[in-house]
Design an enzyme around this catalytic site. Structure first.
Site, mmCIF file in Angstrom:
data_model
loop_
_atom_site.group_PDB
_atom_site.id
_atom_site.type_symbol
_atom_site.label_atom_id
_atom_site.label_comp_id
_atom_site.label_asym_id
_atom_site.label_seq_id
_atom_site.Cartn_x
_atom_site.Cartn_y
_atom_site.Cartn_z
ATOM 1 C CG ASP A 43 1.607 -4.783 -3.701
ATOM 2 O OD1 ASP A 43 1.443 -5.154 -2.750
ATOM 3 O OD2 ASP A 43 2.861 -4.132 -3.951
ATOM 4 C CG ASN B 24 -5.602 -16.880 -0.598
ATOM 5 O OD1 ASN B 24 -5.571 -17.471 0.283
ATOM 6 N ND2 ASN B 24 -4.354 -16.775 -1.265
ATOM 7 C CB SER C 257 -5.764 -17.739 10.828
ATOM 8 O OG SER C 257 -5.030 -18.723 11.642
ATOM 9 C CE LYS D 290 -5.021 -14.250 7.782
ATOM 10 N NZ LYS D 290 -5.446 -13.829 6.601
#
Length: 230
Positions: free
Chosen positions: A53, A80, A133, A160
């Site tokens: 986690d 990721n 992203s 991001k």
């Protein structure tokens, strides 16, 4: 043998990256918060599993010890794991909504990276790949022809942007480890409501960087087509 750990590797993009890397000979560890789902994915793919986690110090520390004891080193870390959060304009967003996204997408990257650095440094050519992203790109969100301009993703997009800058700062200050960011683009998974290109395409950038070995650069931000504008 290249030993690779993928956070959030039990489904979607992470699972596809794992599948592709296993196919080219990597020994892959799937890190997942949900142990049952993580173990199932690992069994189906032929990967190892570690409960992880990214928002929890104790969980990350335990994962480091598991990988250290069972694998001895880590060649590639792929950060990721990420969450979308609320699709809300910033003037309507509560601070806690933004904080929740940053806990996973930003603070989780720092927590996992810093904890695993000693294990990465046992490898000959250690590499960290952070999934970013295009919705965090100042250039792309102003381009009406790009899908990144179509969504009011204040929390996710800014998280991001932070991931990309953190990647660059690590690359500038930690010369013995390669740090790069990759953008999968809008990929058709549960994360995007199954909108976008195939998950195979989304995995391309991460797989490419993860398999460069001694040729791995540092301080780059790319998607499957090349350098990502920022």
């Amino acid at each position: 043998m290249t030993i690779t750990l993928i956070t959030g590797g039990n489904k979607g993009l992470g699972r596809e990256i794992a599948r592709r890397l296993i196919a080219v000979g990597h020994t892959v560890w799937i890190g997942a918060r949900d142990a049952d789902r993580g173990k199932q994915a690992a069994a189906e793919l032929g990967a190892a599993f570690v409960q992880l986690d990214v928002t929890d110090d104790a969980s990350v520390a335990a994962a480091v010890e598991t990988v250290r004891e069972q694998a001895g080193r880590l060649d590639v870390l792929i950060n990721n794991a990420g969450i979308l959060g609320e699709v809300t304009p910033p003037d309507e967003m509560a601070v806690d909504q933004i904080r929740e996204v940053y806990e996973t997408n930003v603070f989780g990257v720092v927590r996992v990276t810093n904890a695993f650095l000693p294990v990465l440094r046992r490898a000959a050519e250690p590499s960290v790949i952070n999934v970013t992203s295009g919705v965090g790109s100042f250039t792309l969100i102003h381009d009406p022809d790009r899908v990144e301009s179509q969504y009011p993703l204040a929390a996710y997009g800014s998280s991001k942007t932070a991931v990309t800058m953190l990647t660059m700062q690590y690359a500038r200050t930690v010369p013995d480890v390669r740090f790069n960011a990759v953008d999968p683009g809008q990929t058709a998974t549960d994360f995007t409501g199954n909108l976008g290109h195939a998950v195979e395409e989304g995995a391309d950038a991460a797989v490419r960087v993860a398999t460069l070995g001694a040729q791995t650069p540092t301080g780059t931000v790319t998607d499957r087509d090349g350098t990502l504008p920022w």
